[in-house]
Design an enzyme around this catalytic site. Structure first.
Site, PDB file in Angstrom:
ATOM      1  N   THR A 131     -58.996  40.087 -12.154  1.00  0.00           N
ATOM      2  CA  THR A 131     -60.037  40.547 -11.235  1.00  0.00           C
ATOM      3  C   THR A 131     -59.535  41.621 -10.276  1.00  0.00           C
ATOM      4  OG1 THR A 131     -59.595  38.807  -9.606  1.00  0.00           O
ATOM      5  CG2 THR A 131     -61.170  38.300 -11.368  1.00  0.00           C
ATOM      6  N   HIS A 247     -68.678  40.651  -7.863  1.00  0.00           N
ATOM      7  CA  HIS A 247     -68.155  41.223  -9.093  1.00  0.00           C
ATOM      8  C   HIS A 247     -67.214  40.294  -9.866  1.00  0.00           C
ATOM      9  CE1 HIS A 247     -69.621  45.114  -7.646  1.00  0.00           C
ATOM     10  NE2 HIS A 247     -68.949  44.927  -6.524  1.00  0.00           N
TER      11      HIS A 247
END
Length: 319
Positions: A131, A247
């Site tokens: 991430t 996100h």
């Protein structure tokens, strides 16, 4: 006895408000076995992302997962992230006051060493959830090529196909270390890419924050406060989309339950490195005209209701 029903994962991250949600979604879900968390300089410098990861774990009552510091700069390029406030604030997790006395400490091992230990010792292939910038992942694949076949999949938040927000054709994670991104995308490992095309369609609103507070535990309250602040900062710095994005958590949700993906397409994605306007972009052959082998599953839509329900359930399972 090993729990063979759970998916072994390593989370490589740079917290970050959306990384915070990703960590809580993973740590609180019974389908995942989080073997390690590795940090990379991205949203903030290494010192800050290390502190943020340990603060999240300590606040949520997670003390059994090793955390290792990783790369402090991209493989080749300068670390282009200016350590200013941006959409994550000065600390990277502005909006909540964590206690100063945190008993958790970093592993003495560096990120790629911890990755290698986990992959070698796992009875099943390990899924990597990335991430942040892909520097640690690129270093790992270069340092331990013999372990590549022990990786099940790389689920990453990064890239963009049609959606353009930052630099033209760019997304922060994949762009910050384009050389590492190229290594990962050309590795032959199955990759699922959750880029801006999907993550800017998965937005939270005030009702979700109220549901987090309604859980009644400290994890839910912390998440609600941080996400409210993140929405304000993000929409001021970037663009007001009428809600807040999370996100990074998208890349976790698809590992937990692939059915949360409602639209995706396999395609060839290349990472140009030569100087020019496309340097570091994820150039996606969405028209399938290149004739090159499809190397990435690009996600375009998710079941938002199912996604946010998963986040709530994970938060409720923590302290």
């Amino acid at each position: 006895m090993t729990d063979t029903g759970r998916i072994p994962v390593i989370i490589d991250c740079d917290p970050g408000h959306d990384d915070m949600v990703a960590l809580i979604l993973a740590l609180g879900n019974p389908k995942l076995d989080v073997k390690a968390i590795t940090n990379v300089a991205g949203n903030k410098v290494m010192e800050k992302v290390n502190r943020n990861t340990l603060n999240i774990l300590n606040w949520c009552g997670v003390d059994h997962v090793p955390v290792a510091a990783g790369a402090e700069r991209p493989l080749v390029r300068e670390y282009a992230r200016k350590d200013t406030d941006g959409c994550h604030g000065i600390t990277g997790l502005d909006g909540f006051a964590f206690p100063e006395d945190n008993p958790l400490e970093l592993s003495p091992k560096r990120a790629i060493e911890l990755m290698a230990d986990v992959v070698r010792s796992s009875e099943k292939k390990v899924t990597f959830i990335c991430t942040g910038p892909l520097t640690n992942m690129g270093l790992f694949l270069r340092a331990f090529p013999d372990l590549k076949d022990r990786i099940e999949r790389i689920s990453l938040m990064g890239g963009t196909c049609h959606f353009v927000l930052t630099e033209p054709f760019m997304e922060f994670n994949t762009y910050l270390d384009a050389e590492a991104t190229k290594i990962v995308f050309e590795s032959g490992i199955p990759i699922t890419m959750y880029g801006y095309d999907v993550t800017y369609t998965v937005l939270y609103h005030d009702d979700f924050l109220e549901r987090l507070r309604g859980i009644g535990n400290r994890t839910g309250e912390m998440m609600a406060e941080l996400l409210k602040e993140f929405e304000i900062m993000h929409n001021r710095v970037w663009i007001d989309l009428g809600g807040g994005p999370v996100h990074d958590a998208c890349a976790v949700a698809g590992v937990i339950d692939p059915s949360v993906i409602t639209e995706s397409d396999r395609m060839y994605v290349q990472i140009p490195l030569q100087a020019g306007p496309l340097s570091g972009a994820t150039v996606c052959d969405y028209a399938h005209r290149s004739g090159k082998p499809e190397n990435v599953e690009v996600v375009f839509r998710m079941d938002n209701e199912k996604f946010f329900r998963m986040v709530e359930e994970s938060a409720a399972n923590l302290k």
